[in-house]
Scaffold this motif. Structure first.
Motif, PDB file in Angstrom:
ATOM      1  N   THR A 164      50.420  34.684  30.438  1.00 54.00           N
ATOM      2  CA  THR A 164      49.989  35.237  29.150  1.00 54.00           C
ATOM      3  C   THR A 164      49.634  34.159  28.128  1.00 54.00           C
ATOM      4  OG1 THR A 164      52.285  35.332  28.326  1.00 54.00           O
ATOM      5  CG2 THR A 164      51.455  37.261  29.488  1.00 54.00           C
ATOM      6  N   SER A 213      36.650  40.563  29.817  1.00 48.31           N
ATOM      7  CA  SER A 213      37.387  39.902  28.739  1.00 48.31           C
ATOM      8  C   SER A 213      38.579  39.146  29.323  1.00 48.31           C
ATOM      9  CB  SER A 213      37.881  40.936  27.731  1.00 48.31           C
ATOM     10  OG  SER A 213      38.883  41.758  28.329  1.00 48.31           O
ATOM     11  N   LEU A 242      46.305  34.491  26.038  1.00 54.48           N
ATOM     12  CA  LEU A 242      45.986  35.839  25.569  1.00 54.48           C
ATOM     13  C   LEU A 242      46.565  36.079  24.185  1.00 54.48           C
ATOM     14  CD1 LEU A 242      46.831  37.755  28.877  1.00 54.48           C
ATOM     15  CD2 LEU A 242      44.614  36.837  28.152  1.00 54.48           C
ATOM     16  N   ASP A 243      45.933  37.007  23.437  1.00 57.77           N
ATOM     17  CA  ASP A 243      46.492  37.345  22.130  1.00 57.77           C
ATOM     18  C   ASP A 243      47.750  38.189  22.315  1.00 57.77           C
ATOM     19  OD1 ASP A 243      45.875  40.239  22.120  1.00 57.77           O
ATOM     20  OD2 ASP A 243      43.785  39.593  21.985  1.00 57.77           O
ATOM     21  N   VAL A 244      48.493  38.372  21.238  1.00 56.61           N
ATOM     22  CA  VAL A 244      49.830  38.945  21.327  1.00 56.61           C
ATOM     23  C   VAL A 244      49.806  40.350  21.922  1.00 56.61           C
ATOM     24  CG1 VAL A 244      51.835  39.658  19.985  1.00 56.61           C
ATOM     25  CG2 VAL A 244      50.686  37.529  19.428  1.00 56.61           C
ATOM     26  N   THR A 245      48.854  41.170  21.510  1.00 57.93           N
ATOM     27  CA  THR A 245      48.796  42.544  22.013  1.00 57.93           C
ATOM     28  C   THR A 245      48.559  42.569  23.520  1.00 57.93           C
ATOM     29  OG1 THR A 245      47.940  43.320  19.888  1.00 57.93           O
ATOM     30  CG2 THR A 245      47.622  44.756  21.790  1.00 57.93           C
ATOM     31  N   GLN A 267      49.138  40.096  25.595  1.00 61.89           N
ATOM     32  CA  GLN A 267      50.316  39.519  26.243  1.00 61.89           C
ATOM     33  C   GLN A 267      51.325  40.602  26.582  1.00 61.89           C
ATOM     34  OE1 GLN A 267      52.173  36.399  23.998  1.00 61.89           O
ATOM     35  NE2 GLN A 267      50.347  35.127  23.936  1.00 61.89           N
TER      36      GLN A 267
END
Length: 334
Positions: free
Chosen positions: A191, A165, A194-197, A199
């Motif tokens: 980051t 992923s 990438l999604d916030v989580t 990141q």
């Protein structure tokens, strides 16, 4: 060639792991300077945030430090010292002994930075053996490093990049960069995709590795919120040069350059049902080949004076920060 501003002596940081002084990056064919007299320094175990709009010279500065500039661009002047050793002056064969082993880099997009035709394990091992580690020891180090960055070791060793992923690929990229326990780690927008989580996980991972290994970290980003969270000091770049530099706390609380103030005003409000519209910095960054006379930020600056159109300001001490601006904050208008 673009006209350069008067340079002042850079701030000397004792025992800096990375010290960049007067770095200039130039287009070979035209002589245009894309990076102009940049001074940066970061100590072991500390993090320097490097911020600015796209095209300000952040990534080119990082590539110059790594010795990875494309053939069409060259270092036109200045020095890059790693533990006091000027790597710009080294022959390429010697520079290879520094790249990776003493200075590692995490790239913005791991899918293009990682070799798609090699499994992750061999990619880590290849870098280690290239710097003299025995193959058996390199395989052990690769497994240990993948475990350190939170990846399932057996799967990651055998996986190709496309089988992971986005977050796992970025962790694998970090593993490649830190496997040799470098003195300096450059993280170039690691980051962004990438999604916030994820990141937050990557940010916390790099910060943990910094504490454990005592690395000096240069974190390049557009995200001022990330810089506020992790950086001890911050340097703001515009039109190929540093226009403000200082401790992150002071710079965020009391910016000394109108460009920095504009970046901070553009941050969205975190709370409230009635959030105000985002504030923008009007205009566009200048073309490096056609910089305006005087201060490059002048045409976009709400604080500009007549002097701003005739002389580019040097980077001068302004309280706890240094800023390249003719107009002190106490004279700024609303």
């Amino acid at each position: 060639m673009t006209e350069r501003s008067e340079r002042t002596a850079p701030v000397v940081v004792p025992h800096a792991a990375l010290a960049v002084e007067g770095l200039t990056v130039t287009v070979r064919s035209t002589g245009v300077d894309l990076v102009r007299g940049v001074d940066l320094a970061v100590e072991p175990g500390r993090t320097l945030g490097l911020v600015g709009e796209s095209g300000s010279g952040k990534s080119l500065t990082a590539l110059a430090v790594m010795g990875l500039l494309p053939d069409t661009i060259r270092v036109g002047g200045g020095s890059v010292r790693v533990d006091g050793r000027d790597v710009v002056a080294l022959p390429e064969a010697e520079r290879r002994t520094v790249r990776g082993a003493q200075v590692g880099m995490v790239y913005q997009e791991p899918m293009t930075a990682l070799n798609p035709l090699m499994r992750i394990g061999p990619q880590i091992v290849e870098g280690l053996t290239a710097h003299g580690m025995a193959a058996a020891d390199a395989r052990t180090r690769a497994a240990e490093t993948l475990e350190r960055v939170g990846l399932p070791v057996d799967r990651a060793l055998r996986a190709y990049p496309h089988q992971l992923s986005g977050g796992m690929r970025q962790r694998a990229m970090i593993a490649v960069a830190v496997a040799q326990r470098p003195r300096v780690l450059i993280a170039d927008e690691p980051t962004t995709a990438l999604d916030v989580t994820i990141q937050r996980q990557v940010i916390d991972l790099v910060d943990e590795l910094r504490r454990e290994d005592g690395m000096a970290v240069v974190w390049i980003t557009h995200d001022l919120g990330v810089v506020a969270h992790i950086a001890d000091r911050t340097a703001v770049m515009y039109a190929g040069r540093v226009v403000e530099e200082g401790t992150t706390a002071e710079l965020f609380a009391r910016p000394s350059h109108p460009y920095t103030a504009g970046l901070l005003r553009s941050l969205p409000a975190h709370r409230g049902a009635e959030r105000p519209p985002l504030t923008q910095i009007g205009g566009l960054p200048p073309d490096p080949a056609n910089l305006p006379p005087g201060c490059p930020f002048g045409p976009r600056c709400p604080q500009r004076r007549d002097v701003c159109t005739t002389a580019e300001p040097p980077l001068l001490d302004r309280g706890p920060q240094r800023a390249a601006c003719h107009v002190p904050p106490e004279e700024w208008t609303a």
